[in-house]
Design a protein around this motif. Sequence first.
Motif, PDB file in Angstrom:
ATOM      1  N   TYR A  77       0.832  -1.211   0.000  1.00  0.00           N
ATOM      2  CA  TYR A  77       0.000   0.000   0.000  1.00  0.00           C
ATOM      3  C   TYR A  77       0.864   1.257   0.000  1.00  0.00           C
ATOM      4  CZ  TYR A  77      -3.048   3.619   2.044  1.00  0.00           C
ATOM      5  OH  TYR A  77      -3.732   4.782   2.313  1.00  0.00           O
ATOM      6  N   SER A  81       1.297   3.911  -3.037  1.00  0.00           N
ATOM      7  CA  SER A  81       1.024   5.326  -2.781  1.00  0.00           C
ATOM      8  C   SER A  81       2.235   6.185  -3.129  1.00  0.00           C
ATOM      9  CB  SER A  81       0.662   5.532  -1.302  1.00  0.00           C
ATOM     10  OG  SER A  81      -0.494   4.785  -0.964  1.00  0.00           O
ATOM     11  N   THR A 112      -6.283  10.118   2.142  1.00  0.00           N
ATOM     12  CA  THR A 112      -5.429  10.897   1.238  1.00  0.00           C
ATOM     13  C   THR A 112      -4.437  11.706   2.077  1.00  0.00           C
ATOM     14  OG1 THR A 112      -7.146  11.011  -0.459  1.00  0.00           O
ATOM     15  CG2 THR A 112      -5.385  12.637  -0.585  1.00  0.00           C
ATOM     16  N   THR A 150       1.630  11.891   1.154  1.00  0.00           N
ATOM     17  CA  THR A 150       0.817  13.052   0.806  1.00  0.00           C
ATOM     18  C   THR A 150       1.374  14.310   1.460  1.00  0.00           C
ATOM     19  OG1 THR A 150      -1.090  11.580   0.680  1.00  0.00           O
ATOM     20  CG2 THR A 150      -1.541  13.935   0.717  1.00  0.00           C
ATOM     21  N   ASP A 218      -8.455   9.621  -2.901  1.00  0.00           N
ATOM     22  CA  ASP A 218      -8.436   8.159  -2.910  1.00  0.00           C
ATOM     23  C   ASP A 218      -9.685   7.590  -3.567  1.00  0.00           C
ATOM     24  OD1 ASP A 218      -9.871   9.169  -0.545  1.00  0.00           O
ATOM     25  OD2 ASP A 218     -10.278   7.047  -0.212  1.00  0.00           O
ATOM     26  N   LEU A 235      -5.055   7.945  -5.340  1.00  0.00           N
ATOM     27  CA  LEU A 235      -4.354   7.097  -4.380  1.00  0.00           C
ATOM     28  C   LEU A 235      -5.129   5.800  -4.171  1.00  0.00           C
ATOM     29  CD1 LEU A 235      -3.297   9.805  -1.785  1.00  0.00           C
ATOM     30  CD2 LEU A 235      -1.743   8.372  -3.124  1.00  0.00           C
TER      31      LEU A 235
END
Lengths: 243, 243
Positions: A77, A81, A112, A150, A218, A235
């Motif tokens: 994940y 990302s 996000t 982010t 997302d 995302l």
Amino acid sequence: MAAAAKVVLLVAAVRRPRPLIHVLHRVLGSAGDLGQRAGVPCDSWRLAVEAYNKRDWKTVPANCDDYVGHYMLDRQYRRDSRVVVDEAIAYAEGLKVAGNGKEVWVFDIDETSLSNLPYYAKHGFGTKPYNATSFNEYVLEGSAPVLMGTLRLFKKLISLGIKPRAITVTNLRRQGYSGWEKLLLKPIGFKGTAIGYKSGARQKLQNAGYVIVGNIGDQWSDILGAPEGARNFKLPDPIYYIG
Amino acid sequence: MAAAAKVVLLVAAVRRPRPLIHVLHRVLGSAGDLGQRAGVPCDSWRLAVEAYNKRDWKTVPANCDDYVGHYMLDRQYRRDSRVVVDEAIAYAEGLKVAGNGKEVWVFDIDETSLSNLPYYAKHGFGTKPYNATSFNEYVLEGSAPVLMGTLRLFKKLISLGIKPRAITVTNLRRQGYSGWEKLLLKPIGFKGTAIGYKSGARQKLQNAGYVIVGNIGDQWSDILGAPEGARNFKLPDPIYYIG
């Protein structure tokens, strides 16, 4: 076959040491292996979600509980990302910024800017229906951790003279994010779709003379609907769907 | 570590017997393992491509040659495609079809209706720049195999009274696809983007009174641009990008 399976686990342990990133971290298998179990092919399901082929789903398929848990808690994940954020930063760095304060980048909040994974890890990784009561209790804790990738984008944009803007539909807290241009929060009781709300908010920004040079979220509903950002970044989020 | 790697291969052979789908089928490792090698994380790169985060790329990253090869030739590509087709069929079956012959579904050809994998398997799985000369030689062979999942959708749509329409930019041959409503081929020498050409073709369909109930392609440029289909389906394609 039993012996072979045993060897697999051993070998997996040798080749893929997993960082202890979460107290709820599961200990068996890998996302790749679980993605090939009987039932819904979980890896293909996740890809279909990310590419917007799968829509309006209510919960993660029951047999993908472990798969999604491993995906979120293992490296995959974060790696997925990171590649999205790297691409967003490369795009932002290539922009010719006028620097007039009118160039904005829209950020979604949940999954996000901040992660609600601590909540979902305790509630079946999206396999159970949304429970407003328990989710709101969690939100009131104000404990959602930052998504570091982010935040990296956020800081880079500020350094480039691009203003971050948040448009959100649910909870919001600040964890190292300072310098928001303005926050637009969905009014309680707003009727309509997320796409309608978010595109309407972007329309207001545009009407006020802002140029949306980028948008990151997302959910596809963070991104779709006129006016769209000049470029959009999706995302990963295999836990829930907002239409 | 060398011993462990050796065991992995053995176990992979026991656990994942791969169907012989191609004479060039590779024999080492698995897509999941290779996705975690050093360099560009190939699995995250592929996801970024499918979710339209990665754009305007010219070639597959050099270190992802093996990864993409395994992805395409192992079960993963077919499984990912199957989930997309299943979703498309579920959507089509839920439509209330007027049956007036005006409801159409747009099909892309390359990597959607037909597969050029035999060519790309011999040319580095997208890691080498596009070579018009050798690709055109291959096209003249007329040997591209059908993608069975798409053919399944094609036949289902006809049985439901929805007309398949093809809009293509490159080669086309028929392999079990019969019943096209009409073929729209990009004129040789057409100037402009793929998105511009394909959305323009959809506009013409709409102007002629057709309703585009669905659209399926392997490129985002097959799908984006007004007017869009009522619903769109993106098949996987980690080999090339058409903007």
